[in-house]
Write a protein that holds these residues in place. Structure first.
Motif, PDB file in Angstrom:
ATOM      1  N   MET A 103      42.553 -44.295  -2.792  1.00  0.00           N
ATOM      2  CA  MET A 103      41.471 -45.173  -2.369  1.00  0.00           C
ATOM      3  C   MET A 103      40.109 -44.692  -2.844  1.00  0.00           C
ATOM      4  O   MET A 103      39.102 -45.299  -2.552  1.00  0.00           O
ATOM      5  N   GLY A 104      40.116 -43.583  -3.519  1.00  0.00           N
ATOM      6  CA  GLY A 104      38.842 -43.038  -3.968  1.00  0.00           C
ATOM      7  C   GLY A 104      38.107 -43.972  -4.894  1.00  0.00           C
ATOM      8  O   GLY A 104      36.880 -44.040  -4.879  1.00  0.00           O
TER       9      GLY A 104
ATOM     10  N   PRO B 245      42.764 -50.434   3.190  1.00  0.00           N
ATOM     11  CA  PRO B 245      43.642 -51.079   4.171  1.00  0.00           C
ATOM     12  C   PRO B 245      44.527 -50.045   4.864  1.00  0.00           C
ATOM     13  O   PRO B 245      45.002 -49.105   4.209  1.00  0.00           O
ATOM     14  N   PRO B 246      44.729 -50.206   6.164  1.00  0.00           N
ATOM     15  CA  PRO B 246      45.582 -49.237   6.879  1.00  0.00           C
ATOM     16  C   PRO B 246      47.051 -49.434   6.524  1.00  0.00           C
ATOM     17  O   PRO B 246      47.480 -50.550   6.232  1.00  0.00           O
ATOM     18  N   ARG B 247      47.805 -48.351   6.574  1.00  0.00           N
ATOM     19  CA  ARG B 247      49.243 -48.470   6.295  1.00  0.00           C
ATOM     20  C   ARG B 247      49.950 -49.022   7.530  1.00  0.00           C
ATOM     21  O   ARG B 247      49.607 -48.686   8.665  1.00  0.00           O
ATOM     22  N   SER B 248      50.930 -49.837   7.277  1.00  0.00           N
ATOM     23  CA  SER B 248      51.690 -50.405   8.388  1.00  0.00           C
ATOM     24  C   SER B 248      52.987 -50.978   7.840  1.00  0.00           C
ATOM     25  O   SER B 248      53.035 -51.460   6.714  1.00  0.00           O
ATOM     26  N   GLU B 249      54.042 -50.916   8.684  1.00  0.00           N
ATOM     27  CA  GLU B 249      55.320 -51.483   8.243  1.00  0.00           C
ATOM     28  C   GLU B 249      55.235 -52.994   8.146  1.00  0.00           C
ATOM     29  O   GLU B 249      55.945 -53.603   7.342  1.00  0.00           O
ATOM     30  N   ALA B 250      54.429 -53.563   8.979  1.00  0.00           N
ATOM     31  CA  ALA B 250      54.238 -55.021   8.906  1.00  0.00           C
ATOM     32  C   ALA B 250      52.859 -55.339   9.450  1.00  0.00           C
ATOM     33  O   ALA B 250      52.528 -54.969  10.574  1.00  0.00           O
ATOM     34  N   ILE B 251      52.102 -55.988   8.638  1.00  0.00           N
ATOM     35  CA  ILE B 251      50.756 -56.371   9.045  1.00  0.00           C
ATOM     36  C   ILE B 251      50.549 -57.809   8.572  1.00  0.00           C
ATOM     37  O   ILE B 251      51.022 -58.200   7.499  1.00  0.00           O
ATOM     38  N   GLU B 252      49.911 -58.587   9.410  1.00  0.00           N
ATOM     39  CA  GLU B 252      49.670 -59.973   9.041  1.00  0.00           C
ATOM     40  C   GLU B 252      48.185 -60.149   8.767  1.00  0.00           C
ATOM     41  O   GLU B 252      47.365 -60.064   9.683  1.00  0.00           O
ATOM     42  N   TRP B 253      47.870 -60.371   7.511  1.00  0.00           N
ATOM     43  CA  TRP B 253      46.483 -60.584   7.132  1.00  0.00           C
ATOM     44  C   TRP B 253      46.130 -62.052   7.388  1.00  0.00           C
ATOM     45  O   TRP B 253      46.894 -62.947   7.041  1.00  0.00           O
TER      46      TRP B 253
ATOM     47  N   ASP C 240      52.404 -50.022   2.445  1.00  0.00           N
ATOM     48  CA  ASP C 240      52.769 -48.619   2.259  1.00  0.00           C
ATOM     49  C   ASP C 240      51.856 -48.026   1.183  1.00  0.00           C
ATOM     50  O   ASP C 240      50.867 -48.645   0.769  1.00  0.00           O
ATOM     51  N   LYS C 241      52.201 -46.857   0.723  1.00  0.00           N
ATOM     52  CA  LYS C 241      51.341 -46.180  -0.241  1.00  0.00           C
ATOM     53  C   LYS C 241      51.225 -46.999  -1.533  1.00  0.00           C
ATOM     54  O   LYS C 241      50.145 -47.122  -2.120  1.00  0.00           O
ATOM     55  N   THR C 242      52.330 -47.573  -1.947  1.00  0.00           N
ATOM     56  CA  THR C 242      52.324 -48.365  -3.179  1.00  0.00           C
ATOM     57  C   THR C 242      51.446 -49.603  -3.019  1.00  0.00           C
ATOM     58  O   THR C 242      50.643 -49.937  -3.906  1.00  0.00           O
ATOM     59  N   ALA C 243      51.620 -50.271  -1.877  1.00  0.00           N
ATOM     60  CA  ALA C 243      50.825 -51.477  -1.643  1.00  0.00           C
ATOM     61  C   ALA C 243      49.340 -51.127  -1.581  1.00  0.00           C
ATOM     62  O   ALA C 243      48.487 -51.862  -2.095  1.00  0.00           O
ATOM     63  N   GLN C 244      49.047 -50.007  -0.960  1.00  0.00           N
ATOM     64  CA  GLN C 244      47.654 -49.555  -0.907  1.00  0.00           C
ATOM     65  C   GLN C 244      47.101 -49.362  -2.318  1.00  0.00           C
ATOM     66  O   GLN C 244      45.996 -49.793  -2.655  1.00  0.00           O
ATOM     67  N   SER C 245      47.909 -48.713  -3.139  1.00  0.00           N
ATOM     68  CA  SER C 245      47.484 -48.426  -4.504  1.00  0.00           C
ATOM     69  C   SER C 245      47.293 -49.718  -5.304  1.00  0.00           C
ATOM     70  O   SER C 245      46.317 -49.865  -6.051  1.00  0.00           O
ATOM     71  N   ASP C 246      48.230 -50.644  -5.113  1.00  0.00           N
ATOM     72  CA  ASP C 246      48.124 -51.926  -5.823  1.00  0.00           C
ATOM     73  C   ASP C 246      46.871 -52.689  -5.384  1.00  0.00           C
ATOM     74  O   ASP C 246      46.170 -53.294  -6.196  1.00  0.00           O
ATOM     75  N   TYR C 247      46.627 -52.644  -4.087  1.00  0.00           N
ATOM     76  CA  TYR C 247      45.448 -53.341  -3.567  1.00  0.00           C
ATOM     77  C   TYR C 247      44.175 -52.714  -4.121  1.00  0.00           C
ATOM     78  O   TYR C 247      43.220 -53.409  -4.505  1.00  0.00           O
ATOM     79  N   GLU C 248      44.194 -51.405  -4.164  1.00  0.00           N
ATOM     80  CA  GLU C 248      43.031 -50.695  -4.702  1.00  0.00           C
ATOM     81  C   GLU C 248      42.744 -51.147  -6.129  1.00  0.00           C
ATOM     82  O   GLU C 248      41.594 -51.370  -6.522  1.00  0.00           O
TER      83      GLU C 248
END
Lengths: 264, 470
Positions: free
Chosen positions: A1-2, A193-201, A215-223
């Motif tokens: 996220m840097g 974005p916070p990590r979560s097994e299921a989050i509804e945006w 998860d970590k991958t989703a965080q990275s993709d979002y970044e």
């Protein structure tokens, strides 16, 4: 996220955003700083004193500013809310502008409401107007740019999250001699974005929903997606000599304002 | 492991399997409560809704989701850690309540078989035998074996049924205890029948068991008539009316021919022998006349006497002694104790005792009087009430005289009804002691620790209310 964090809270673009330096009224001299445009250098003084000085001028006292505030529902996101920070920034801009003798028009996107203030009708009215704003509706800066009349405004500040804004829309308000400033404010969870097994945006404007596993991958993709978005705006601002900056809603409004108004 | 099924075992690692394989539970039904934490977890998973968060960057997320193509509607958040811990605590507590212990350390369940050895239990199982056929199995177990080999009596039938049923519920460490009136209890480690010498008829006639007071789980009654029982098992042989000898009236044998029909047949008097002299011998002689017995002082002969009275003072030196009972008193001479008359296998009853001296001891068919009369007038007649003396001794003779061989009372010969077989409730698994119960302590501590961890993680996971200034 840097990467997202680094992209935020940083002034971007190369606009003429300083209050001093680009106007007509001469104020005085200051020492030349490395990297400054040589066009500002007073060559006569350099010849006489053998030291580099820059002429400092003040903008016209009659200059008109416009502050376009995104008050759509998505500005309610975050702790503190993005609108909270945006309103504080707008108030600070008003204070600075009024002090410089400018006439300021405040616009809000959700109700296309406007407020004109000057030295006579000043900060109190601006504060009252800003306090009355709520993050509601789906009309953001895009909608506001379609209706707003900015005739005579020398400096225009766009304050919002810019997610609904198409860079092409900026062309509507670009004029020769008009200086644009983008202040992009994002919520913490929009940056990291916070990590979560299921989050509804939920998009508070359209009520659209999307269930995700972050998860970590989703965080990275979002970044990566966010970086692309930020980069697109940064390069757009750079191309059009627009002062811009992206900030977290947790940033102090003083820092945001001083960052955008500091001499380039 | 004796409780868990194979499907559960397959999921366990090797070392856990080794531990569980040797486990048994005192209260296996408590394991059904394990469904509670499992149900709790399943419900939590099923009812969990994802955390809802507002965002202005939904378009970015939509683009990501489009790439991943995930089934968004199926996404559910995981079960929170506090719930995992709480469920673990529940499970540990339930396992502790079930009483786990090493199977080897179990003392096993104790089954009691109370055998009814009343006379009817030695009647043949066949219904309604004709008169004259031997139906009673004799007064002694040896006679039982000798008289009708291979013929099953009610006791055998009921006992076989009980053992057959018990074998189905038998566990490796179970124990079996036989109990019967006038018999010492017999402990076995296998569901097998006791020796015939144990279950055969004894010298003393036995009464039916006390069905009410012994109606408890783990108890099996072996009898002939069905009884209303709540907890205990019942194995009743049933059986029809058994006609035959009821008894003797002086020189006549009374036989039951079914219904209200009786037959009387002449019979020679039975023998009563007496060794020794004195007032007691005189009373016995009069008693024989009254009851139709033939009194004799001969000590040996071909015929086994119905009653034998031995009067002997024992070894010298003799001491004078005044004995009394039931209102009479007698001056006698008593020596050192002599060898016991009754067989050690047969129980004896002390009828008269003074201090540690057993003066009159009896067993069926035999009375031993350990004194001798004074020579001369002192011993001529007992003191006190002379009638009381005769009545007192006559009662003893009535009790001690052997019944007519093959005679069974009419009540015992009545039909026993239909057979019945019910195992009843099994005995309670005994609680393990000492080392065996260490699992309980461990599990209890684990349950407490998990509950504390759940409370701690719950308090740590609470988030402050969010300020969403609009």
């Amino acid at each position: 996220m840097g990467r997202s964090r680094g992209a935020a809270e940083r002034r971007e673009g190369r606009g003429h955003s300083a209050l001093y330096g680009a106007g007509e009224e001469f104020v005085g001299y200051r020492p030349y700083r490395a990297g400054e445009s040589l066009s500002a250098l007073d060559w006569n003084l350099l010849a006489r004193l053998d030291q580099p000085f820059v002429r400092v001028a003040k903008r016209e006292a009659s200059e008109r500013w416009a502050v376009l505030l995104d008050t759509s529902a998505s500005m309610g996101v975050g702790v503190p809310g993005k609108l909270q920070r945006a309103a504080e920034v707008a108030a600070a801009l008003c204070a600075v502008g009024l002090r410089g003798g400018s006439t300021i028009t405040l616009w809000s996107s959700s109700d296309t409401d406007r407020l004109d203030i000057d030295r006579g009708r000043g900060m109190a009215a601006a504060m009252h107007w800003l306090e009355s704003k709520r993050a509601e509706g789906d009309a953001g800066l895009e909608a506001l740019l379609a209706t707003v009349r900015l005739a005579g405004s020398g400096r225009v500040f766009l304050v919002g999250d810019f997610f609904d804004l198409d860079p092409a829309s900026i062309a509507r308000i670009q004029r020769r001699g008009r200086e644009l400033n983008f202040l992009r404010i994002l919520a913490e969870e929009e940056l990291v974005p916070p990590r979560s097994e299921a989050i509804e945006w939920v998009d508070p404007e359209s009520d659209e929903r999307r269930r995700m596993r972050v998860d970590k991958t989703a965080q990275s993709d979002y970044e990566l997606e966010l970086s692309h978005n930020l980069e697109a705006w940064r390069s757009f601002a750079a191309r059009h000599r627009i002062a811009s900056g992206c900030f977290g809603s947790t940033s102090a409004f003083e820092d945001i304002v001083s960052s955008i108004l500091a001499p380039a | 492991m004796s409780v868990l099924g194979a499907s559960g075992v397959a999921l366990l690692p090797g070392h856990a399997l080794a531990v569980l394989d040797g486990l048994a539970f005192v209260r296996p039904p408590a394991l059904f409560a394990l469904a509670i934490p499992l149900l709790l977890l399943a419900l939590a998973k099923l009812l969990a809704r994802p955390e809802r968060r507002a965002t202005g960057s939904l378009r970015l997320w939509m683009r990501l989701a489009a790439h991943e193509g995930e089934a968004a509607s199926a996404l559910r958040p995981g079960i929170p850690l506090p719930l995992w811990l709480l469920s673990g605590s529940f499970a540990a507590a339930i396992l502790a309540l079930a009483g786990p212990h090493d199977e080897e350390s179990s003392t096993g369940r104790l089954w009691r078989i109370i055998v009814d050895r009343s006379p009817s239990m030695y009647l043949r199982q066949e219904p309604a035998l004709p008169i004259g056929e031997l139906a009673f199995m004799g007064a002694r177990s040896e006679e039982l074996q000798r008289s009708v080999p291979g013929v099953a009596v009610r006791l055998e039938v009921a006992l076989d049924a009980a053992l057959s049923e018990l074998a189905k519920s038998w566990k490796p460490n179970d124990r079996l205890r036989y109990e019967s009136e006038n018999r010492e209890s017999l402990d076995l480690t296998q569901p097998v029948a006791p020796r015939p010498a144990w279950w055969g008829p004894g010298a003393f006639e036995s009464a039916e068991p006390d069905f009410v007071s012994d109606d408890a789980r783990g108890t099996l009654f072996v009898t002939d008539r069905a009884q209303p029982l709540e907890h205990a098992g019942l194995f009743a042989s049933g059986g029809g009316e058994v006609y035959g000898l009821l008894g003797r009236r002086k020189s006549l044998r009374l036989e039951w021919a079914g219904g209200s029909a009786f037959e009387e047949q002449p019979a020679s008097p039975r023998l009563v022998s007496c060794v020794g002299n004195g007032a007691v011998a005189e009373v016995l002689e009069h008693w024989c006349l009254t009851r139709g017995f033939s009194f004799t002082r001969a000590t040996d002969g071909g015929e086994e006497p119905a009653l034998r009275l031995d009067l002997a003072a024992g070894e010298p030196p003799l001491e004078p002694l005044s004995v009394e009972r039931d209102g009479w008193r007698l001056e006698v001479r008593v020596g050192l104790p002599v060898e016991q008359v009754a067989s050690p296998r047969e129980p004896r009853e002390i009828w008269l005792q003074q201090g540690t001296r057993e003066l009159v001891v009896w067993s069926p068919g035999r009375i031993e009087v350990n004194w001798t009369a004074f020579d001369g007038e002192r011993s001529a007649s007992p003191g006190g009430d002379p009638a009381a003396f005769a009545v007192s001794w006559s009662r003893l003779f009535d009790r001690a005289v052997l019944p007519e061989p093959g005679a069974v009372s009419l009540a015992e010969r009545q039909s026993a009804g239909d057979p019945r077989a019910a195992l009843g409730e099994p005995p309670i698994e005994p609680a393990p002691t000492g080392e065996a119960s260490r699992y309980e302590a461990w599990l209890a501590w684990l349950a407490a620790a998990l509950a504390a961890a759940a409370a701690w993680s719950l308090s740590g996971s609470t988030t402050p209310a969010r300020d969403r200034r609009a």
